[in-house]
Motif scaffolding. Structure first.
Motif, short mmCIF file in Angstrom:
data_model
loop_
_atom_site.label_atom_id
_atom_site.label_comp_id
_atom_site.label_asym_id
_atom_site.label_seq_id
_atom_site.Cartn_x
_atom_site.Cartn_y
_atom_site.Cartn_z
N ILE A 93 -2.55 -12.95 -3.68
CA ILE A 93 -1.18 -12.34 -3.50
C ILE A 93 -0.95 -12.24 -4.63
N THR A 94 -0.99 -12.89 -5.61
CA THR A 94 0.21 -13.24 -7.71
C THR A 94 -0.64 -11.92 -8.12
N ILE A 95 -2.12 -12.25 -7.97
CA ILE A 95 -2.91 -11.41 -8.33
C ILE A 95 -2.75 -10.07 -8.73
N MET A 96 -2.89 -9.89 -7.44
CA MET A 96 -2.81 -8.24 -6.81
C MET A 96 -1.67 -7.60 -6.77
N VAL A 97 -0.34 -8.20 -7.24
CA VAL A 97 0.62 -7.49 -7.24
C VAL A 97 1.49 -7.53 -8.63
N ARG A 98 0.78 -8.02 -9.98
CA ARG A 98 0.82 -7.39 -11.06
C ARG A 98 1.45 -6.02 -11.04
N PRO A 99 0.56 -5.48 -11.08
CA PRO A 99 1.70 -3.63 -11.32
C PRO A 99 3.01 -3.54 -11.16
N VAL A 100 3.24 -4.27 -9.57
CA VAL A 100 4.66 -3.96 -9.25
C VAL A 100 5.31 -5.43 -9.11
N ALA A 101 6.47 -5.17 -10.45
CA ALA A 101 7.63 -5.93 -10.72
C ALA A 101 8.46 -6.40 -9.36
N PRO A 102 8.78 -5.56 -8.83
CA PRO A 102 9.58 -6.40 -7.96
C PRO A 102 8.34 -7.26 -6.95
N LEU A 103 7.62 -7.31 -6.60
CA LEU A 103 6.87 -7.75 -5.40
C LEU A 103 6.16 -9.06 -7.07
N VAL A 104 6.13 -8.87 -7.95
CA VAL A 104 5.92 -10.30 -8.62
C VAL A 104 6.78 -11.26 -8.34
N GLU A 105 8.12 -10.51 -9.05
CA GLU A 105 8.88 -11.71 -9.07
C GLU A 105 9.80 -12.27 -7.06
N THR A 106 9.65 -11.19 -6.19
CA THR A 106 9.60 -11.68 -4.78
C THR A 106 8.58 -12.60 -4.83
N VAL A 107 7.22 -12.19 -4.93
CA VAL A 107 6.08 -13.38 -4.74
C VAL A 107 5.89 -14.40 -5.58
N GLY A 108 7.31 -14.41 -6.91
CA GLY A 108 7.85 -15.96 -7.35
C GLY A 108 8.50 -16.65 -6.85
N GLU A 109 9.17 -16.42 -6.06
CA GLU A 109 10.73 -16.87 -5.80
C GLU A 109 10.04 -17.07 -4.04
N LEU A 110 9.09 -16.56 -2.91
CA LEU A 110 8.91 -17.37 -2.46
C LEU A 110 7.48 -18.36 -2.89
N THR A 111 6.86 -18.36 -3.63
CA THR A 111 6.55 -19.21 -3.93
C THR A 111 7.23 -20.79 -4.31
N LYS A 112 8.17 -20.37 -5.17
CA LYS A 112 9.12 -21.31 -5.10
C LYS A 112 9.56 -22.40 -3.78
N ALA A 113 10.00 -21.54 -2.92
CA ALA A 113 10.23 -21.51 -2.21
C ALA A 113 9.26 -22.50 -0.74
N VAL A 114 8.28 -22.20 -0.75
CA VAL A 114 7.03 -23.01 -0.26
C VAL A 114 6.71 -24.08 -0.85
N ASP A 115 6.95 -24.31 -2.22
CA ASP A 115 6.38 -25.07 -2.74
C ASP A 115 7.88 -26.43 -2.14
N SER A 116 8.77 -26.26 -2.49
CA SER A 116 10.00 -27.45 -2.18
C SER A 116 9.77 -27.46 -0.87
N ALA A 117 9.31 -26.42 0.92
CA ALA A 117 8.91 -26.35 1.56
C ALA A 117 8.14 -28.09 2.04
N PHE A 118 6.85 -27.78 1.34
CA PHE A 118 5.92 -29.36 0.73
C PHE A 118 6.50 -30.10 0.09
N GLY A 119 7.69 -29.99 -0.43
CA GLY A 119 7.82 -31.30 -0.88
C GLY A 119 7.54 -31.14 -2.43
N ARG A 120 7.37 -29.94 -3.10
CA ARG A 120 6.82 -30.68 -4.77
C ARG A 120 7.55 -30.63 -5.30
#
Length: 120
Positions: A93-120
């Protein structure tokens, strides 16, 4: 330490290492006691925001991004999400949304939230 002594340590030069359980040397053991994925409310909100933004910017994105987002949502909704499946979906998803800035930001935040949930 004499040259003939065994080295049971771990040596890493550069890069990143994410280790869950690890044991080194004779009779070493690594045991996990029920680590589970615990999503925060923010994770669900970010998935909803991602789906909304994907719909809004559909003309600017490849069709495959919708499939990857569905796979991500399904895996996150499962009883025991597979960390590898989630990580691969987020990477695609990160690779495919690169042309759209709001999506890049949302996917980045989602990645952080998921990493935190998995205990990273």
């Amino acid at each position: 330490m004499p040259e003939s002594s065994p080295n049971y340590g771990i040596q890493q030069s550069g890069g990143v290492s994410n280790v869950g359980n690890q044991a080194v040397g004779p009779h070493a053991r690594a045991i996990s006691h029920g680590l589970r994925f615990t999503a925060s409310p923010a994770t669900g909100e970010l998935v909803t925001e991602l789906r909304t933004l994907l719909e809004r910017h559909r003309a600017e994105l490849p069709d495959a991004v919708g499939e990857a987002a569905e796979e991500l949502r399904d895996e996150l909704d499962s009883a025991e999400p597979d960390r590898g499946v989630v990580a691969r979906a987020l990477e695609r998803i990160t690779i495919m949304v690169r042309p759209v800035a709001p999506l890049v930001e949302t996917v980045g935040e989602l990645t952080k939230a998921v990493d935190s949930a998995f205990g990273r």
